[in-house]
Design an enzyme around this catalytic site. Structure first.
Site, PDB file in Angstrom:
ATOM      1  N   ASP A 160      33.942  32.328  38.057  1.00 30.48           N
ATOM      2  CA  ASP A 160      35.418  32.323  38.422  1.00 30.48           C
ATOM      3  C   ASP A 160      36.456  31.548  38.264  1.00 30.48           C
ATOM      4  OD1 ASP A 160      36.678  31.671  41.070  1.00 30.48           O
ATOM      5  OD2 ASP A 160      35.477  33.616  41.663  1.00 30.48           O
TER       6      ASP A 160
ATOM      7  N   ALA B  83      37.823  35.433  42.524  1.00 31.05           N
ATOM      8  CA  ALA B  83      37.818  35.770  41.311  1.00 31.05           C
ATOM      9  C   ALA B  83      36.801  36.959  40.949  1.00 31.05           C
ATOM     10  CB  ALA B  83      37.113  34.930  39.978  1.00 31.05           C
ATOM     11  N   ASP B  84      34.946  36.408  41.590  1.00 29.76           N
ATOM     12  CA  ASP B  84      34.633  36.469  41.342  1.00 29.76           C
ATOM     13  C   ASP B  84      34.207  38.227  42.277  1.00 29.76           C
ATOM     14  OD1 ASP B  84      32.940  34.847  39.481  1.00 29.76           O
ATOM     15  OD2 ASP B  84      31.826  34.303  40.818  1.00 29.76           O
ATOM     16  N   PHE B  85      34.760  38.145  43.484  1.00 38.53           N
ATOM     17  CA  PHE B  85      34.321  38.955  44.229  1.00 38.53           C
ATOM     18  C   PHE B  85      35.504  39.425  44.649  1.00 38.53           C
ATOM     19  CE2 PHE B  85      31.389  35.691  45.700  1.00 38.53           C
ATOM     20  CZ  PHE B  85      29.963  36.810  45.604  1.00 38.53           C
TER      21      PHE B  85
END
Length: 382
Positions: free
Chosen positions: A127, A155-157
């Protein structure tokens, strides 16, 4: 009415964070999400807490019979979620050219961290790295301290799993019109960069032209910031508009004896104004300030922890509520998530979702779930 994605069959290859979150969003709205886990001896499972209503097959993709079962499943699937680095599924013969040719209705969602065609395409990352090269990380924190990432949320979610979910929905909508699926290309760099579009535009204006943490919306303005209270709690202030700011100042300094409040329109006064607000907030507890501001238009709220929300039995709801349609209730797992064991629910998934009976099309062997035929069914293009 049925959930909007009821009957949509999804194959999700096991991963961490972004891919599972995309799968969770699909499952929350009725899709049948079948996770493909590596076959492991013993009760080991993928450390994924986003598995509510999902089911799992433990498969050895290096075995011909295991790989054949996956290919057979994908002939009748609607969506595939690929969370791997570029080339991983292609090396198994499960790339989009092969699968989308065999199943014209397949929506093949590929979710990577970096762009597939950029200088970082072959590199590992997390991330913080995707935030870094998207431009988003440069906006976070307070100068002169280094930029501060917000855990792995952005970023990830947001830029990853949620954006990929939108791409899948768009592809399903297009399929409903044209009859065919397509490849959905999503990556966390582009997803996050798009989410920061407004901030990027504002940097061309006086609103966000200063160093990090010194601007109107990044904690620089005294009237858009977080303050500590007498008991160590925090209150969030978002009094941007003049009428809201007037309500905020009026309530904050009522009967305080502080005198004249510095002019907020003059940025040179911001340090003095912030010091005055900080000092005033430390004179009461968070609960006392809540009693002052609750129900007003001062745009001031307490900073609540997840523990507080859980203890207050705050209801965790789907990302959006569709009043006329069903969503899948989380079953009380909104505070804990659910770990899905490798192979858990696999029998039920194959029998109920794909309509395949054990011993006819598939079995469970030493390598986990596998095709009895050991190959793809006759007539397929795989």
């Amino acid at each position: 009415m049925l959930a909007p994605l009821s009957g949509i069959r999804v194959i999700e290859f096991a991963g961490l964070a972004p891919g599972p979150f995309c799968g969770k969003l699909l499952a929350d709205y009725g899709a049948h999400v079948l996770r493909i886990d590596r076959h492991l001896q013993g009760p080991a499972s993928t450390p994924d807490l986003l598995a509510h209503t999902k089911r799992s097959l433990s498969i050895n993709l290096k075995s011909a019979a295991g790989l054949a079962l996956v290919k057979q499943l994908l002939l009748d699937a609607d969506v595939l979620i690929d969370p791997f680095r570029p080339g991983t599924l292609e090396r198994l013969g499960l790339g989009p050219d092969v699968l989308c040719s065999a199943n014209k209705r397949l929506v093949y969602a590929r979710l990577t961290g970096f762009r597939r065609d950029g200088k970082y395409a072959a590199m590992a990352g997390h991330d913080i790295n995707y935030l870094a090269v998207s431009g988003a990380l440069s906006l976070l924190g307070r100068d002169p301290e280094p930029p501060t990432p917000p855990a792995n949320i952005l970023a990830d979610f947001a830029g990853g799993g949620a954006v990929c979910f939108v791409g899948v929905l768009l592809a399903l909508l297009a399929r409903a019109t044209g009859g065919e699926g397509q490849v959905v290309e999503a990556n966390m760099v582009d997803g996050t960069a798009y989410l920061t579009a407004f901030a990027r535009f504002l940097q061309k204006t006086p609103v966000w032209s200063g160093p990090r943490g010194r601007n109107l919306l990044d904690g620089g303005a005294p009237f858009y910031a977080v303050y500590r209270t007498a008991d160590g709690g925090f209150m969030a202030v978002g009094a941007l508009e003049p009428q809201f700011y007037a309500a905020f100042v009026g309530l904050l300094f009522k009967d305080s004896g502080y005198g004249v409040v510095p002019d907020r329109a003059d940025r040179r006064c911001w340090p003095e104004l912030k010091e005055m607000i900080e000092r005033r907030f430390t004179e009461k507890t968070r609960a006392q300030w809540e009693s002052v501001f609750d129900g007003t238009d001062a745009c001031v709220t307490p900073v609540l922890s997840n523990q507080e929300l859980e203890e207050a039995q705050f209801e965790q709801r789907p990302i959006v509520t569709l009043k006329a349609l069903q969503t899948v209730h989380d079953g009380g797992e909104g505070w804990t998530g659910r770990v899905l064991g490798a192979g858990e629910g696999g029998r039920e998934a194959l029998e109920e979702w794909w309509g395949w009976k054990e011993g006819v099309r598939w079995r469970i062997g030493e390598n986990g779930f596998e095709s009895i035929e050991g190959r793809v069914k006759v007539g397929s293009k795989l």
